[in-house]
Write a protein that holds these residues in place. Structure first.
Motif, PDB file in Angstrom:
ATOM      1  N   ILE A 147       9.252  24.208 -27.282  1.00  0.00           N
ATOM      2  CA  ILE A 147       9.802  24.162 -25.922  1.00  0.00           C
ATOM      3  C   ILE A 147       8.751  24.251 -24.623  1.00  0.00           C
ATOM      4  O   ILE A 147       8.528  23.362 -23.927  1.00  0.00           O
ATOM      5  N   ALA A 148       7.924  25.242 -25.052  1.00  0.00           N
ATOM      6  CA  ALA A 148       6.804  25.512 -23.954  1.00  0.00           C
ATOM      7  C   ALA A 148       5.967  24.248 -23.951  1.00  0.00           C
ATOM      8  O   ALA A 148       5.502  24.028 -22.791  1.00  0.00           O
ATOM      9  N   ASP A 149       5.655  23.866 -25.143  1.00  0.00           N
ATOM     10  CA  ASP A 149       4.839  22.741 -25.025  1.00  0.00           C
ATOM     11  C   ASP A 149       5.208  21.397 -24.349  1.00  0.00           C
ATOM     12  O   ASP A 149       4.741  20.683 -23.649  1.00  0.00           O
ATOM     13  N   ALA A 150       6.535  21.302 -24.468  1.00  0.00           N
ATOM     14  CA  ALA A 150       7.360  20.348 -23.731  1.00  0.00           C
ATOM     15  C   ALA A 150       7.452  20.249 -22.429  1.00  0.00           C
ATOM     16  O   ALA A 150       7.350  19.319 -21.563  1.00  0.00           O
ATOM     17  N   LEU A 151       7.529  21.572 -21.669  1.00  0.00           N
ATOM     18  CA  LEU A 151       7.619  21.938 -20.431  1.00  0.00           C
ATOM     19  C   LEU A 151       6.223  22.169 -19.910  1.00  0.00           C
ATOM     20  O   LEU A 151       6.052  22.340 -18.491  1.00  0.00           O
ATOM     21  N   GLY A 152       5.003  22.108 -20.395  1.00  0.00           N
ATOM     22  CA  GLY A 152       3.768  22.310 -20.167  1.00  0.00           C
ATOM     23  C   GLY A 152       3.793  23.790 -19.547  1.00  0.00           C
ATOM     24  O   GLY A 152       2.838  24.006 -18.578  1.00  0.00           O
ATOM     25  N   ALA A 153       4.405  24.531 -20.461  1.00  0.00           N
ATOM     26  CA  ALA A 153       4.347  25.867 -19.937  1.00  0.00           C
ATOM     27  C   ALA A 153       3.409  26.926 -20.783  1.00  0.00           C
ATOM     28  O   ALA A 153       3.158  26.332 -22.136  1.00  0.00           O
ATOM     29  N   THR A 154       2.713  27.795 -20.247  1.00  0.00           N
ATOM     30  CA  THR A 154       1.759  28.456 -21.398  1.00  0.00           C
ATOM     31  C   THR A 154       2.262  29.938 -21.425  1.00  0.00           C
ATOM     32  O   THR A 154       2.666  30.628 -20.412  1.00  0.00           O
ATOM     33  N   ARG A 155       2.377  30.396 -22.980  1.00  0.00           N
ATOM     34  CA  ARG A 155       2.931  31.519 -23.130  1.00  0.00           C
ATOM     35  C   ARG A 155       1.865  32.617 -23.490  1.00  0.00           C
ATOM     36  O   ARG A 155       0.913  32.299 -24.386  1.00  0.00           O
ATOM     37  N   ALA A 156       2.030  33.739 -22.797  1.00  0.00           N
ATOM     38  CA  ALA A 156       0.803  34.727 -23.439  1.00  0.00           C
ATOM     39  C   ALA A 156       1.325  35.445 -24.715  1.00  0.00           C
ATOM     40  O   ALA A 156       2.388  35.823 -24.887  1.00  0.00           O
ATOM     41  N   PRO A 157       0.142  35.383 -25.461  1.00  0.00           N
ATOM     42  CA  PRO A 157       0.618  36.022 -26.870  1.00  0.00           C
ATOM     43  C   PRO A 157       0.703  37.502 -26.866  1.00  0.00           C
ATOM     44  O   PRO A 157       0.392  38.377 -26.007  1.00  0.00           O
ATOM     45  N   THR A 158       1.791  37.870 -27.916  1.00  0.00           N
ATOM     46  CA  THR A 158       2.078  39.328 -27.809  1.00  0.00           C
ATOM     47  C   THR A 158       2.044  39.840 -28.993  1.00  0.00           C
ATOM     48  O   THR A 158       1.615  39.094 -30.130  1.00  0.00           O
ATOM     49  N   ALA A 159       2.139  41.321 -29.248  1.00  0.00           N
ATOM     50  CA  ALA A 159       1.916  42.055 -30.472  1.00  0.00           C
ATOM     51  C   ALA A 159       3.035  41.573 -31.341  1.00  0.00           C
ATOM     52  O   ALA A 159       2.933  41.621 -32.665  1.00  0.00           O
ATOM     53  N   ARG A 160       4.165  41.037 -31.057  1.00  0.00           N
ATOM     54  CA  ARG A 160       5.002  40.536 -32.040  1.00  0.00           C
ATOM     55  C   ARG A 160       4.817  39.269 -32.635  1.00  0.00           C
ATOM     56  O   ARG A 160       5.267  39.193 -33.893  1.00  0.00           O
ATOM     57  N   LEU A 161       3.599  38.736 -32.581  1.00  0.00           N
ATOM     58  CA  LEU A 161       2.895  37.779 -33.464  1.00  0.00           C
ATOM     59  C   LEU A 161       2.864  38.160 -34.931  1.00  0.00           C
ATOM     60  O   LEU A 161       2.661  37.331 -35.817  1.00  0.00           O
ATOM     61  N   ARG A 162       2.433  39.623 -35.007  1.00  0.00           N
ATOM     62  CA  ARG A 162       2.185  40.215 -36.266  1.00  0.00           C
ATOM     63  C   ARG A 162       3.181  39.877 -37.316  1.00  0.00           C
ATOM     64  O   ARG A 162       2.911  39.942 -38.548  1.00  0.00           O
ATOM     65  N   HIS A 163       4.371  39.965 -36.778  1.00  0.00           N
ATOM     66  CA  HIS A 163       5.418  39.517 -37.670  1.00  0.00           C
ATOM     67  C   HIS A 163       5.539  38.083 -38.127  1.00  0.00           C
ATOM     68  O   HIS A 163       5.664  37.760 -39.299  1.00  0.00           O
ATOM     69  N   VAL A 164       4.989  37.151 -37.480  1.00  0.00           N
ATOM     70  CA  VAL A 164       4.902  35.778 -37.845  1.00  0.00           C
ATOM     71  C   VAL A 164       3.704  35.544 -38.669  1.00  0.00           C
ATOM     72  O   VAL A 164       3.845  34.805 -39.875  1.00  0.00           O
ATOM     73  N   ALA A 165       2.766  36.328 -38.395  1.00  0.00           N
ATOM     74  CA  ALA A 165       1.393  36.141 -39.502  1.00  0.00           C
ATOM     75  C   ALA A 165       1.821  36.879 -40.722  1.00  0.00           C
ATOM     76  O   ALA A 165       1.301  36.318 -41.734  1.00  0.00           O
ATOM     77  N   ARG A 166       2.487  37.959 -40.757  1.00  0.00           N
ATOM     78  CA  ARG A 166       2.840  38.736 -41.993  1.00  0.00           C
ATOM     79  C   ARG A 166       3.528  37.545 -42.728  1.00  0.00           C
ATOM     80  O   ARG A 166       3.398  37.535 -43.988  1.00  0.00           O
ATOM     81  N   ILE A 167       4.722  36.969 -42.360  1.00  0.00           N
ATOM     82  CA  ILE A 167       5.500  35.710 -42.970  1.00  0.00           C
ATOM     83  C   ILE A 167       4.606  34.698 -43.613  1.00  0.00           C
ATOM     84  O   ILE A 167       4.452  34.395 -44.891  1.00  0.00           O
ATOM     85  N   GLY A 168       3.538  34.434 -42.874  1.00  0.00           N
ATOM     86  CA  GLY A 168       2.667  33.347 -43.193  1.00  0.00           C
ATOM     87  C   GLY A 168       1.985  33.634 -44.383  1.00  0.00           C
ATOM     88  O   GLY A 168       1.661  32.980 -45.225  1.00  0.00           O
ATOM     89  N   VAL A 169       1.381  35.147 -44.419  1.00  0.00           N
ATOM     90  CA  VAL A 169       0.442  35.599 -45.554  1.00  0.00           C
ATOM     91  C   VAL A 169       1.494  35.499 -46.797  1.00  0.00           C
ATOM     92  O   VAL A 169       1.190  35.171 -47.906  1.00  0.00           O
TER      93      VAL A 169
END
Length: 298
Positions: A147-169
């Motif tokens: 959605i952000a890409d579609a709207l041309g919005a930039t989102r600041a990365p947060t510490a919550r990304l560690r959850h996404v990384a853990r799933i990826g690993v």
């Protein structure tokens, strides 16, 4: 605070951040195309709403959830798209937003109130409550990125990304299996640098197969929201290099991923022209409806 409460808090914050982005959109912007082929902003929110509702059903009425699994098995390539389309067809943007908000609030309560040791049935193996919340967060972030890409919005990365990384690993071997490839027997070392400078590491320090890079870039890679060529994630070792080409944090068949930015420019221009044409058509239809209204009252 328990691990479950912490990850559910993060899920709520991730959802609230996306809500801020879409909650102020004019109705017409919900029809904007996103990088996912065939999906608009409305489809993205519809998918999140549907998945939250299915997760709620799995946690509270597992027998009825079995019916949803049967639907998935009957149409494994299309059931997700069909579910999103059905909600888009049935709801105006404000109603769809309200439905997503209601479903995620109800799921939040169920996850927090679940007894310790609860296992929730899912389309694969049953999941712990923390794992379900983590999976919902990963999807919310990934579709929010669309959605952000579609709207041309930039989102600041947060510490919550560690959850996404853990799933990826943790999903490393799944990425091989879903492609019919035998996964390597050796463990990989993954070192990711968070925006605040923290080093997030997985796997044995002395592993010869290594992946390094920014936390955000790794998350974009494993959710297939950006092409590897556009990211600063690097591999040492043949097997680690192969993994970066197929990595996926999500369940289901391999996705098409994103084109490199250089190849996206032409498509984006075409999509922009199509969006402008669609808006013009909708404006013409509205004008014609107004004119017909005036004629009827003469």
């Amino acid at each position: 605070m328990s691990d479950v409460a912490a990850v559910v808090d993060d899920l709520r914050e991730e959802s609230d951040e996306l809500d801020v982005l879409v909650g102020v959109l004019e109705p017409g912007r919900w029809a904007d195309r996103t990088p996912a082929e065939g999906w608009t902003v409305a489809h993205q929110i519809a998918h999140l709403a549907w998945t939250d509702e299915v997760a709620l059903l799995a946690a509270t009425e597992p027998d009825r959830f079995g019916d949803e699994v049967a639907k998935a098995l009957a149409a494994p390539e299309s059931f997700v798209d069909e579910a999103a389309q059905a909600l888009v067809d049935a709801h105006a943007p404000d109603a769809l937003l309200a439905r997503w908000r209601d479903g995620r609030q109800r799921l939040d309560k169920v996850l927090r109130d679940a007894p310790a040791g609860t296992r929730i049935p899912w389309y694969g193996p049953p999941m712990s409550v923390a794992s379900m919340a983590t999976a919902r967060l990963m999807e919310t972030w990934a579709h929010g990125q669309d959605i952000a890409d579609a709207l041309g919005a930039t989102r600041a990365p947060t510490a919550r990304l560690r959850h996404v990384a853990r799933i990826g690993v943790r999903a490393r071997n799944y990425a091989y299996a879903v492609r019919g490839i035998t996964a390597p027997e050796t463990e990989f070392r993954v070192e990711l640098h968070a925006p605040d400078g923290e080093l997030i590491a997985y796997g044995p320090e002395g592993a010869t197969q290594r992946v390094t890079g920014p936390l955000l870039d790794f998350c974009l890679l494993v959710t297939q929201r950006a092409h590897r060529a556009d990211l600063a994630v690097t591999a040492e070792g043949r097997e680690a290099d192969q993994w970066l080409s197929i990595a996926q944090a999500f369940a289901g068949p391999p996705g098409p991923g994103r084109l490199p930015r250089a190849d996206q420019a032409g498509r984006a221009d075409q999509a922009g022209r199509a969006d402008r044409a669609d808006r013009a058509d909708r404006a013409d239809q509205a004008d014609q409806a107004d004119q017909d209204d005036q004629d009827d009252h003469r």
